[in-house]
Enzyme design. Structure first.
Site, PDB file in Angstrom:
ATOM      1  CD  GLU A 259      -2.865  -0.521   2.625  1.00 27.17           C
ATOM      2  OE1 GLU A 259      -2.970   0.649   3.028  1.00 27.17           O
ATOM      3  OE2 GLU A 259      -3.364  -1.494   3.211  1.00 27.17           O
ATOM      4  CD  GLU A 310     -12.476   1.050  -0.601  1.00 25.17           C
ATOM      5  OE1 GLU A 310     -12.906   0.123   0.115  1.00 25.17           O
ATOM      6  OE2 GLU A 310     -11.271   1.227  -0.832  1.00 25.17           O
ATOM      7  CE  LYS A 313     -10.777   2.459   3.893  1.00 26.28           C
ATOM      8  NZ  LYS A 313      -9.423   2.290   3.350  1.00 26.28           N
ATOM      9  CD  GLU A 318      -8.029   5.966   6.096  1.00 23.65           C
ATOM     10  OE1 GLU A 318      -8.156   5.018   5.291  1.00 23.65           O
ATOM     11  OE2 GLU A 318      -6.938   6.328   6.560  1.00 23.65           O
TER      12      GLU A 318
END
Length: 336
Positions: A259, A310, A313, A318
């Protein structure tokens, strides 16, 4: 004829070197599923192919995603959910997990690695990770799948020190577990997965970290470590992990950055689409083109975080790491 053969040998070496650099050690992307408006996996696979993305990381063995990935040619790092880690202390649970989550897809999907959890080290489950890795490896071997590496994803805060990179060392509370894990990885030639975010370091201390150092745009060395000069923080992070591995006798273990990314919103001027685009494009270009100062001939296999924004999240940055919106239009363009 005597002078001809050495020339051929040198040419072959040069060709192999060029091919290795062209492959770049591998660049992929994280495909998270914490959104209630994400496109069907079959459309996602088509999107990945259209953007020449051939490696992804999944955080869990989602059946719909795995079905869509079959025969796609896309290589997969697949994770176990953190909540399952205690159960993997039982070999029967590990065998059942492998039998149901991996075996049905082993002939149609190339699994790059199985990651036991995500960033549980350091934490309360630190001591449980190594037994889980062992049992999953044993389970894989029982199904003749022992060639699939098993590892875990560890964050940079597992290091007690990381600057300069040669001082990299795992913190005392995780070092015993990391010695076990890294020893196993070294013995089996499996990689260690690391999550590395120059963004968070910069956002925490912007006054002491030059922005070009985190964006891969510095023309000059920013950090000297003996004879090694660092123009970007990413390389410094990777080499700090290599130094930490050396200190526990596992310097030969490959570091894979599973990541790294930059959010496009959520933290004011630190999170713009231009900063996110600059970081991720330069990251892809950098890891394809070169290694680190400590290992200049070893390109770093790296997975950009993340494919989509997303919405389930945690609010803030985030929710804004995606290169794409859920409707599959670009937040910004990155050339893979």
């Amino acid at each position: 004829m005597a002078s001809f053969f050495p020339s051929i040998s040198i040419l072959c070496v040069l060709i192999i070197h060029v091919l290795v650099l062209a492959d770049g050690g591998g660049v992929g992307i994280n495909y998270g599923l914490l959104g209630n408006n994400l496109p069907p996996p079959s459309q996602v696979v088509s999107l990945l192919k259209s953007r020449h993305i051939t490696r992804i990381r999944l955080f869990s063995p989602d059946v719909n995603v795995l079905n869509a990935l079959q025969n796609s040619g896309i290589e997969v790092i697949i994770g176990t959910i953190n909540q399952d880690i205690p159960a993997f202390r039982g070999i029967n649970f590990a065998k059942t997990w492998v039998q149901t989550k991996i075996v049905p897809y082993a002939k149609t999907i190339r699994f790059r690695c199985i990651s036991v959890g995500n960033e549980v080290i350091p934490g309360g489950m630190t001591s449980l990770v190594f037994p889980a890795i062992q049992n999953i490896n044993t389970a894989l071997k029982s199904f003749n799948l022992g060639q699939i590496p098993v590892s875990t994803a560890v964050p940079m805060n597992s290091l007690a020190s990381s600057s300069p990179p040669s001082k990299g060392d795992f913190s005392g509370d995780v070092k015993p577990a990391m010695q076990q894990i890294a020893g196993f990885l070294a013995q089996n030639h499996f990689p260690l997965l690391i999550t590395a975010y120059p963004y968070f370091a910069y956002a925490h201390e912007p006054s002491s970290i030059p922005l070009p150092f985190v964006l891969f745009t510095s023309p000059d060395v920013v950090v000297w470590d003996g004879k090694l000069g660092y123009k970007n923080m990413f390389d410094a992070m990777v080499d700090a992990v290599y130094s930490a591995l050396e200190k526990i006798g596992a310097g030969g273990v490959e570091v894979v950055i599973c990541e790294s990314g930059w959010p496009s919103q959520g933290n004011g001027n630190f999170t713009t689409t231009e900063l996110a685009r600059t970081y991720n494009q330069n990251l892809v270009r950098h890891v394809r083109g070169s290694g680190t100062p400590k290992k200049p001939n070893k390109n770093v296999e790296t997975y950009v975080f993340a494919l989509f924004n997303e919405n389930q999240k945690e609010p803030g940055v985030e929710q804004h790491f995606g290169l794409f919106y859920p409707n599959m239009t670009e937040v910004y363009h990155v050339d893979f």
